[in-house]
Scaffold this motif. Structure first.
Motif, mmCIF file in Angstrom:
data_model
loop_
_atom_site.group_PDB
_atom_site.id
_atom_site.type_symbol
_atom_site.label_atom_id
_atom_site.label_comp_id
_atom_site.label_asym_id
_atom_site.label_seq_id
_atom_site.Cartn_x
_atom_site.Cartn_y
_atom_site.Cartn_z
ATOM 1 N N GLY A 1 0.816 -1.200 0.000
ATOM 2 C CA GLY A 1 0.000 0.000 0.000
ATOM 3 C C GLY A 1 0.852 1.252 0.000
ATOM 4 N N ARG A 2 0.239 2.355 0.497
ATOM 5 C CA ARG A 2 0.950 3.638 0.486
ATOM 6 C C ARG A 2 0.417 4.525 1.598
ATOM 7 N N VAL A 3 1.328 5.200 2.288
ATOM 8 C CA VAL A 3 0.968 6.146 3.344
ATOM 9 C C VAL A 3 1.747 7.445 3.149
ATOM 10 N N ALA A 4 1.193 8.522 3.705
ATOM 11 C CA ALA A 4 1.919 9.786 3.800
ATOM 12 C C ALA A 4 2.470 9.838 5.218
ATOM 13 N N PHE A 5 3.767 9.939 5.350
ATOM 14 C CA PHE A 5 4.441 9.928 6.649
ATOM 15 C C PHE A 5 5.052 11.308 6.849
ATOM 16 N N SER B 1 3.507 11.767 12.141
ATOM 17 C CA SER B 1 2.131 11.346 11.918
ATOM 18 C C SER B 1 2.077 10.523 10.642
ATOM 19 N N VAL B 2 0.977 9.768 10.495
ATOM 20 C CA VAL B 2 0.822 8.874 9.344
ATOM 21 C C VAL B 2 -0.608 9.002 8.835
ATOM 22 N N LYS B 3 -0.760 9.008 7.512
ATOM 23 C CA LYS B 3 -2.097 8.991 6.905
ATOM 24 C C LYS B 3 -2.113 7.976 5.780
ATOM 25 N N GLY B 4 -3.124 7.105 5.781
ATOM 26 C CA GLY B 4 -3.262 6.116 4.722
ATOM 27 C C GLY B 4 -3.682 6.762 3.417
ATOM 28 N N VAL B 5 -2.885 6.589 2.374
ATOM 29 C CA VAL B 5 -3.238 7.049 1.032
ATOM 30 C C VAL B 5 -3.975 5.916 0.331
ATOM 31 N N GLU B 6 -3.462 4.704 0.482
ATOM 32 C CA GLU B 6 -4.099 3.445 0.068
ATOM 33 C C GLU B 6 -4.093 2.558 1.299
ATOM 34 N N ASP B 7 -4.933 1.522 1.319
ATOM 35 C CA ASP B 7 -4.828 0.556 2.410
ATOM 36 C C ASP B 7 -3.376 0.089 2.463
ATOM 37 N N ALA B 8 -2.807 0.067 3.662
ATOM 38 C CA ALA B 8 -1.383 -0.248 3.781
ATOM 39 C C ALA B 8 -1.097 -1.051 5.039
ATOM 40 N N SER B 9 0.008 -1.788 5.014
ATOM 41 C CA SER B 9 0.536 -2.374 6.247
ATOM 42 C C SER B 9 2.013 -2.012 6.327
ATOM 43 N N LEU B 10 2.398 -1.640 7.542
ATOM 44 C CA LEU B 10 3.755 -1.187 7.820
ATOM 45 C C LEU B 10 4.380 -2.088 8.864
ATOM 46 N N LEU B 11 5.667 -2.298 8.768
ATOM 47 C CA LEU B 11 6.402 -3.021 9.790
ATOM 48 C C LEU B 11 7.121 -1.965 10.617
ATOM 49 N N LEU B 12 6.710 -1.822 11.857
ATOM 50 C CA LEU B 12 7.240 -0.810 12.763
ATOM 51 C C LEU B 12 8.141 -1.489 13.782
ATOM 52 N N THR B 13 9.400 -1.094 13.796
ATOM 53 C CA THR B 13 10.367 -1.616 14.771
ATOM 54 C C THR B 13 10.740 -0.482 15.701
ATOM 55 N N ILE B 14 10.524 -0.689 16.999
ATOM 56 C CA ILE B 14 10.851 0.306 18.015
ATOM 57 C C ILE B 14 12.006 -0.237 18.859
#
Length: 110
Positions: free
Chosen positions: A64-68, A92-105
């Motif tokens: 997918g795609r997000v605006a970060f 902040s994050v906004k979905g442009v298309e349905d998306a999945s992100l892998l977030l590592t903290i």
């Protein structure tokens, strides 16, 4: 039923969800003393308001795609791209298309 966290040495599938993305939910894949890995599901149009992470983060777009937005600038993350932020950087994050992100903290030592 809660999805269990991966145990040390366990293989975790982070491939794109494809058609299952529409019904998927965010969940934590790994939680340990100094690292947390989350599959973050961001539907098109959803906004995650500005916040600060409790540690350094790496965000990789799996599909997918997000605006970060960080450092006062919006950037597009799409499949195959990632970015790094230092501890406490507002974003902040906004979905442009349905998306999945892998977030590592990367969590600070106690």
């Amino acid at each position: 039923m809660a999805i269990p966290h991966a145990r040390p040495g366990e293989v975790v599938d982070v491939r794109p969800l494809g058609s299952a993305l529409a019904s998927a939910q965010t969940h934590t894949l790994v939680r340990a003393e100094q690292v947390e890995v989350i599959r973050l599901v961001v539907p098109a149009g959803k906004e995650i308001e500005e916040h600060k992470a409790k540690g350094e983060i790496v965000v990789q777009c799996l599909e997918g795609r997000v605006a970060f937005t960080a450092f006062g600038k919006a950037q597009t993350l799409e499949a195959g791209t990632l970015l790094y932020l230092p501890t406490g950087e507002p974003h902040s994050v906004k979905g442009v298309e349905d998306a999945s992100l892998l977030l590592t903290i990367l969590l600070p030592k106690h």
